[in-house]
Design a protein around this motif. Structure first.
Motif, PDB file in Angstrom:
ATOM      1  N   ARG A  45      16.220 -43.783  -0.781  1.00  0.00           N
ATOM      2  CA  ARG A  45      17.569 -43.723  -0.017  1.00  0.00           C
ATOM      3  C   ARG A  45      17.785 -42.376   0.852  1.00  0.00           C
ATOM      4  N   LEU A  46      17.184 -41.469   0.514  1.00  0.00           N
ATOM      5  CA  LEU A  46      17.188 -40.339   1.657  1.00  0.00           C
ATOM      6  C   LEU A  46      16.511 -40.731   2.850  1.00  0.00           C
ATOM      7  N   ILE A  47      15.502 -41.336   2.786  1.00  0.00           N
ATOM      8  CA  ILE A  47      14.708 -41.625   3.854  1.00  0.00           C
ATOM      9  C   ILE A  47      15.458 -42.591   4.728  1.00  0.00           C
ATOM     10  N   ARG A  48      16.156 -43.722   4.109  1.00  0.00           N
ATOM     11  CA  ARG A  48      17.165 -44.440   4.788  1.00  0.00           C
ATOM     12  C   ARG A  48      18.035 -43.751   5.639  1.00  0.00           C
ATOM     13  N   TYR A  49      18.845 -42.718   4.923  1.00  0.00           N
ATOM     14  CA  TYR A  49      19.672 -42.252   5.450  1.00  0.00           C
ATOM     15  C   TYR A  49      19.257 -41.572   6.984  1.00  0.00           C
ATOM     16  N   LEU A  50      17.924 -40.952   6.645  1.00  0.00           N
ATOM     17  CA  LEU A  50      17.468 -40.040   7.842  1.00  0.00           C
ATOM     18  C   LEU A  50      17.071 -41.212   8.923  1.00  0.00           C
ATOM     19  N   LEU A  63      14.774 -35.375  13.502  1.00  0.00           N
ATOM     20  CA  LEU A  63      14.664 -36.213  12.581  1.00  0.00           C
ATOM     21  C   LEU A  63      13.848 -37.294  12.263  1.00  0.00           C
ATOM     22  N   GLU A  64      13.009 -37.371  13.714  1.00  0.00           N
ATOM     23  CA  GLU A  64      11.515 -38.098  13.394  1.00  0.00           C
ATOM     24  C   GLU A  64      10.628 -37.295  12.570  1.00  0.00           C
ATOM     25  N   ALA A  65      10.555 -35.864  13.033  1.00  0.00           N
ATOM     26  CA  ALA A  65       9.553 -35.205  12.260  1.00  0.00           C
ATOM     27  C   ALA A  65       9.979 -34.690  10.871  1.00  0.00           C
ATOM     28  N   ARG A  66      10.778 -34.848  10.680  1.00  0.00           N
ATOM     29  CA  ARG A  66      11.390 -34.739   9.048  1.00  0.00           C
ATOM     30  C   ARG A  66      11.212 -36.122   8.315  1.00  0.00           C
ATOM     31  N   LEU A  67      11.134 -37.174   8.990  1.00  0.00           N
ATOM     32  CA  LEU A  67      10.940 -38.544   8.442  1.00  0.00           C
ATOM     33  C   LEU A  67       9.195 -38.364   8.119  1.00  0.00           C
ATOM     34  N   ALA A  75      25.159 -33.618   1.954  1.00  0.00           N
ATOM     35  CA  ALA A  75      25.712 -33.633   0.626  1.00  0.00           C
ATOM     36  C   ALA A  75      24.621 -34.436  -0.259  1.00  0.00           C
ATOM     37  N   TYR A  76      24.106 -35.511   0.246  1.00  0.00           N
ATOM     38  CA  TYR A  76      23.018 -36.323  -0.482  1.00  0.00           C
ATOM     39  C   TYR A  76      21.757 -35.673  -0.455  1.00  0.00           C
ATOM     40  N   SER A  77      21.165 -35.032   0.470  1.00  0.00           N
ATOM     41  CA  SER A  77      19.797 -34.230   0.414  1.00  0.00           C
ATOM     42  C   SER A  77      20.046 -33.067  -0.522  1.00  0.00           C
ATOM     43  N   SER A  78      21.055 -32.286  -0.602  1.00  0.00           N
ATOM     44  CA  SER A  78      21.481 -31.226  -1.321  1.00  0.00           C
ATOM     45  C   SER A  78      21.218 -31.742  -2.970  1.00  0.00           C
ATOM     46  N   VAL A  79      21.876 -32.566  -3.041  1.00  0.00           N
ATOM     47  CA  VAL A  79      22.030 -33.064  -4.482  1.00  0.00           C
ATOM     48  C   VAL A  79      20.832 -33.457  -4.987  1.00  0.00           C
ATOM     49  N   VAL A  80      19.872 -34.281  -4.206  1.00  0.00           N
ATOM     50  CA  VAL A  80      18.463 -34.432  -4.654  1.00  0.00           C
ATOM     51  C   VAL A  80      17.397 -33.489  -4.384  1.00  0.00           C
ATOM     52  N   GLY A  81      18.115 -32.091  -3.882  1.00  0.00           N
ATOM     53  CA  GLY A  81      17.183 -31.096  -4.120  1.00  0.00           C
ATOM     54  C   GLY A  81      16.391 -30.926  -2.907  1.00  0.00           C
ATOM     55  N   ASP A  82      16.413 -31.761  -1.632  1.00  0.00           N
ATOM     56  CA  ASP A  82      15.716 -31.921  -0.426  1.00  0.00           C
ATOM     57  C   ASP A  82      16.364 -30.767   0.382  1.00  0.00           C
ATOM     58  N   ASP A  83      16.224 -29.283   0.227  1.00  0.00           N
ATOM     59  CA  ASP A  83      16.944 -28.397   1.049  1.00  0.00           C
ATOM     60  C   ASP A  83      16.625 -28.243   2.336  1.00  0.00           C
ATOM     61  N   VAL A  84      15.218 -28.834   2.542  1.00  0.00           N
ATOM     62  CA  VAL A  84      14.960 -28.722   4.120  1.00  0.00           C
ATOM     63  C   VAL A  84      15.748 -29.719   5.070  1.00  0.00           C
ATOM     64  N   GLY A  99      20.307 -30.981   8.543  1.00  0.00           N
ATOM     65  CA  GLY A  99      21.565 -31.717   8.607  1.00  0.00           C
ATOM     66  C   GLY A  99      22.524 -30.690   9.108  1.00  0.00           C
ATOM     67  N   ARG A 100      22.662 -29.635   8.568  1.00  0.00           N
ATOM     68  CA  ARG A 100      23.610 -28.538   8.834  1.00  0.00           C
ATOM     69  C   ARG A 100      23.344 -28.029  10.277  1.00  0.00           C
ATOM     70  N   GLN A 101      22.005 -27.831  10.647  1.00  0.00           N
ATOM     71  CA  GLN A 101      21.877 -27.280  12.170  1.00  0.00           C
ATOM     72  C   GLN A 101      22.439 -28.265  12.994  1.00  0.00           C
TER      73      GLN A 101
END
Ligand SMILES: [Fe+2]
Length: 174
Positions: A8-13, A57-61, A119-128, A133-135
């Protein structure tokens, strides 16, 4: 089978990446749509920023073992509707103002999209991903703030496209 939390996280990215890519096309349209060098310059700067966001975003993916999907996300569907009214402006003056309003609203669509990604990445523990997202969200906010005063600036130029003397005020009698 339901997607797991990481899928799901990957899909959002992927959706965010697709949004930035789609927005780059929309902004390119705004550049082609005007003869005003100031607006062209503002949007050219905006494109550079949007492309950089897509690259991050691509680099994170890739770091998560995934790739951009090439598909369309929710925000792309909103953008597609918006571009249907792309050529609806009455004249050059309205077009410049309306494209600035559209660009301003796109920044806020993005702001909302990144709010959900953070919000979603925080709640699943993906701080990076949350930090990315914040940046990017902060960049969208800064761009929106730059665009906002241009709306009133270009709205005023519409007077030059009316009959009678520029600077005339409408004589209201009531
Ligand atoms: Fe963006």
């Amino acid at each position: 089978m339901a997607e797991n939390a990481k899928e799901r996280l990957i899909r959002y990215l992927q959706d965010a990446h697709a949004a930035e890519t789609g927005i780059d096309d929309v902004i390119k349209g705004f550049i082609d749509d005007t003869d005003d060098p100031n607006i062209k310059a503002v949007f050219q700067q905006h494109r550079i920023e949007t492309q950089s966001q897509a690259q991050r975003l691509e680099a994170r993916l890739k770091a998560l073992g995934a790739d951009p999907s090439g598909g369309k996300g929710f925000l792309n569907m909103v953008l597609a509707r918006m571009s249907e009214i792309m050529h609806g402006a009455h004249d050059e003056y309205d077009k410049n103002t309306q494209n600035l309003i559209k660009a301003y609203s796109i920044e806020h669509l993005e702001r909302g999209m990144y709010e959900s990604l953070i919000a979603y990445s925080s709640v699943v523990g993906d701080d990076v991903t949350a930090a990315l997202g914040r940046q990017i969200q902060a960049e969208e906010e800064a761009t929106a703030q730059k665009l906002f005063p241009l709306i009133q600036q270009y709205a005023k130029t519409a007077l030059a496209g009316t009959e009678g003397l520029a600077g005339n005020r409408i004589a209201y009698t009531a």
